[in-house]
Design an enzyme around this catalytic site. Structure first.
Site, PDB file in Angstrom:
ATOM      1  N   GLY A 144      11.862   7.039  25.943  1.00 23.69           N
ATOM      2  CA  GLY A 144      12.123   5.402  24.816  1.00 23.69           C
ATOM      3  C   GLY A 144      13.443   5.171  24.911  1.00 23.69           C
TER       4      GLY A 144
ATOM      5  CE  LYS B 202      20.717   0.487  11.499  1.00 19.33           C
ATOM      6  NZ  LYS B 202      20.150  -0.002  12.520  1.00 19.33           N
TER       7      LYS B 202
ATOM      8  N   GLY C  49       9.185  -1.489   2.425  1.00 20.93           N
ATOM      9  CA  GLY C  49       8.341  -1.130   4.041  1.00 20.93           C
ATOM     10  C   GLY C  49       9.189  -0.701   4.671  1.00 20.93           C
TER      11      GLY C  49
ATOM     12  CB  ILE D 155      14.220   3.690  17.714  1.00 21.07           C
ATOM     13  CG1 ILE D 155      12.818   2.025  16.601  1.00 21.07           C
ATOM     14  CG2 ILE D 155      13.514   4.953  16.675  1.00 21.07           C
ATOM     15  CD1 ILE D 155      12.074   2.780  16.727  1.00 21.07           C
TER      16      ILE D 155
ATOM     17  CE  LYS E 143      -0.485   0.775   5.197  1.00 25.62           C
ATOM     18  NZ  LYS E 143      -0.692   0.224   5.885  1.00 25.62           N
TER      19      LYS E 143
ATOM     20  CG  HIS F  74      46.168 -12.905  14.973  1.00 22.06           C
ATOM     21  ND1 HIS F  74      45.754 -12.565  16.660  1.00 22.06           N
ATOM     22  CD2 HIS F  74      47.156 -12.476  15.271  1.00 22.06           C
ATOM     23  CE1 HIS F  74      47.029 -11.591  16.514  1.00 22.06           C
ATOM     24  NE2 HIS F  74      47.430 -11.855  15.736  1.00 22.06           N
TER      25      HIS F  74
ATOM     26  N   GLY G 255      14.778   2.116  23.921  1.00 27.65           N
ATOM     27  CA  GLY G 255      15.332   0.910  23.810  1.00 27.65           C
ATOM     28  C   GLY G 255      16.290   1.174  22.302  1.00 27.65           C
TER      29      GLY G 255
ATOM     30  CB  SER H 242      11.567   5.183  19.995  1.00 27.32           C
ATOM     31  OG  SER H 242      12.058   6.199  21.035  1.00 27.32           O
TER      32      SER H 242
END
Ligand code: FAD
Ligand code: NAI
Length: 454
Positions: free
Chosen positions: A181, A49, A38, A185, A33, A440, A183, A265
């Site tokens: 918030g 990011k 998304g 986000i 829609k 390494h 968390g 958030s």
């Protein structure tokens, strides 16, 4: 025409399921829609990011002196950051669109409404057309939780309060940003806007940030951000937003903060309303679609994948669930496992975890042992993180000597954690894990180092 599969929602769950199904020869219709890709591609994982990488570069430039590199004046051009973010998103969305085309998926733009089931299949209406599918995948994702805080709707209307969608498109850096918030986000956005120059305050209802993250790592992360200038108010409950003021309750008092922008958030909820789910009688629990390990709902032929099932709201979980759905439609027996899903917080430093924390292991009654070492045991970490520290914590089940959890704080953690996931997934015993050769010098060697603590 009767479609083999109709997919509602074109996010990671929907577009990847549609692609896999069409590649396997199923006549597949995908309905979206808003924007293909998304939340993840358009207003979540990828844009955030992209912004965070610019912040990381800026931070490195500002602290380059300690590595013997002089940069006269490092600054951030937010407009260019946003332009580049838009370019990255566009490239990826176009890539997905062309993959869908190449796989033979038919894509329709519009709101899908489920009409019900008749003997031919499931009826789905988009505008004035009706489509029939033998199977249906609901991949409608999630949307931000907007708690009933007085003044919040008005704040959103005025553009004072923003969600993840708007904050990733701000044209200027606000002088002050209050984040409701603490968390994932909240922390990622605090990281970008703190580096970009905003005065950032996080209001978190609980007495800790970062949800279920190992408490020691969460505490360490908070201290790092306090040092960078982020203010944390823990045990803070927002009780109102008025003009530019965010009023909250903390320790019996009701202070307020002035904010140029407020980010809300406080979690996300599955999108399950407004598209006729009730016409099928799909079983729900606490606002999420109930699914089994094959991502089947209670209605035969109807599947759900991604954030809409509320089990693990992460893009990589959505991809895997999509594969499970298509596998089962094709008659293969494939099941979803939720115990070994890596999680990452892309702050600077990064946090990455897989498997059980000590609290989770304790709740399950597992007799476990912990090894905890400083990231400074890694030569590569030391070489690239002057004056910094990090944590590597690993848990083994004492009884069967298998690794049950890995928790990292330090950069590259996001790129290392899948290896730890593999160690958990394959249930290799400690003695054999110790035989694995790591390149390494890498930061990943920290896991090998920690294994030898047992
Ligand atoms: P969505 O991506 O929400 O897609 C669902 C789609 O369905 C939407 O495009 C929507 O328009 C469409 N839709 C809904 N209803 C209908 C309808 N009736 N008809 C037609 N179409 C409909 N996860 C990670 O793993 N890593 C990260 O770094 C990460 N960062 C994030 C950062 C932010 C700011 C946010 C908000 C989320 C982040 N996530 C991250 C979570 C990730 O974005 C989601 O887990 C993922 O997008 C879920 O995919 P989905 O396909 O289930 O749903
Ligand atoms: P979250 O669940 O991670 O954090 C919400 C925080 O808000 C919690 O700490 C909670 O205690 C707090 N909170 C809840 N109500 C509050 C209130 N009224 N006042 C103050 N604090 C309150 O949710 P968030 O950050 O919104 O992210 C949603 C989801 O998106 C995540 O759970 C994750 O699934 C996904 N995501 C994943 C990312 C990643 O993988 N790196 C990045 C961003 C989002």
């Amino acid at each position: 025409m009767i479609w083999d599969l109709i997919v509602i929602g074109g996010g990671p769950a929907g577009y990847s399921a549609a692609q896999r199904a069409a590649q396997a020869g199923l006549q597949t219709l995908l309905i979206e829609k808003y924007k293909i890709g998304g939340v993840c591609l358009n207003e979540g994982c990828i844009p955030s990011k992209t912004l965070l990488y610019s912040a990381k570069l800026l931070d490195s430039a500002k602290h380059s002196e300690k590595y013997g590199v002089t940069i006269e004046k490092a600054s951030l051009n937010h407009a260019v950051v946003i332009q580049r973010k838009n370019k990255v998103v566009k490239t990826l969305v176009m890539g997905i669109q062309s993959k869908l085309r190449a796989s033979g998926v038919s894509v329709i733009e519009g709101l899908a409404e489920i009409l019900g089931k008749d003997p031919q299949g499931f009826g789905v209406r988009v505008q004035n057309d009706t489509y029939i599918g033998k199977q249906l995948l609901i991949a409608t994702g999630s949307s931000p939780v907007l708690p009933p805080i007085p003044g919040l709707p008005e704040g959103i209307e005025k553009g004072l309060v923003v969600t993840n969608r708007e904050i990733l498109n701000l044209t200027t850096i606000p002088d002050s940003l209050v984040i409701i918030g603490g968390g994932v986000i909240g922390l990622e956005m605090a990281s970008y806007f703190n580096s970009a120059g905003s005065r950032v305050t996080i209001l978190e209802m609980l007495d800790h940030i970062a949800g279920e993250t190992d408490p020691e790592i969460a505490g360490f992360l908070m201290k790092r951000y306090q040092k960078k200038g982020v203010d944390f108010k823990l045990g803070a409950q927002v009780i109102g937003i008025q003009d530019q003021q965010v009023i909250y309750k903390q320790n019996g008092e009701t202070p307020s903060l002035t904010a140029e922008k407020v980010l809300i958030s406080v979690g996300r909820r599955p999108v399950t309303e407004g598209f006729g789910l009730n016409n099928l009688g799909v079983a729900m629990e606490k606002g999420r679609i109930l699914t089994d390990e094959k991502c089947r709902t209670n209605i035969p032929g109807v599947f759900a994948a991604g954030d809409v099932d509320g089990l693990s709201m992460l893009a990589h979980t959505a991809y895997r669930e999509a594969e499970v759905v298509v596998g089962n439609i094709l008659g293969k027996s494939d099941i979803m496992k939720y115990t070994v899903i890596p999680t990452v917080i892309y702050t600077n430093p990064e946090v990455a975890s897989v498997g059980a924390t000590e609290a989770m292991a304790g709740q399950k009654g597992i007799d476990y042992e912990v090894a905890k070492i400083s990231m400074r045991y890694s030569g590569r970490f030391l070489a690239e993180n002057e004056g910094e520290d990090g944590i590597c914590k690993i848990l083994i089940n004492k009884k069967n000597q298998q690794l049950i959890g890995v928790h990292l704080l330090g950069n590259y953690a996001s790129e290392i954690i899948y290896g730890a996931g593999l160690m958990l997934e394959t249930e290799i015993k400690l003695a054999d894990l110790k035989k694995i050769i790591f390149p390494h010098p890498t930061v990943s060697e920290i896991i090998r180092e920690a294994l030898f603590e047992f």
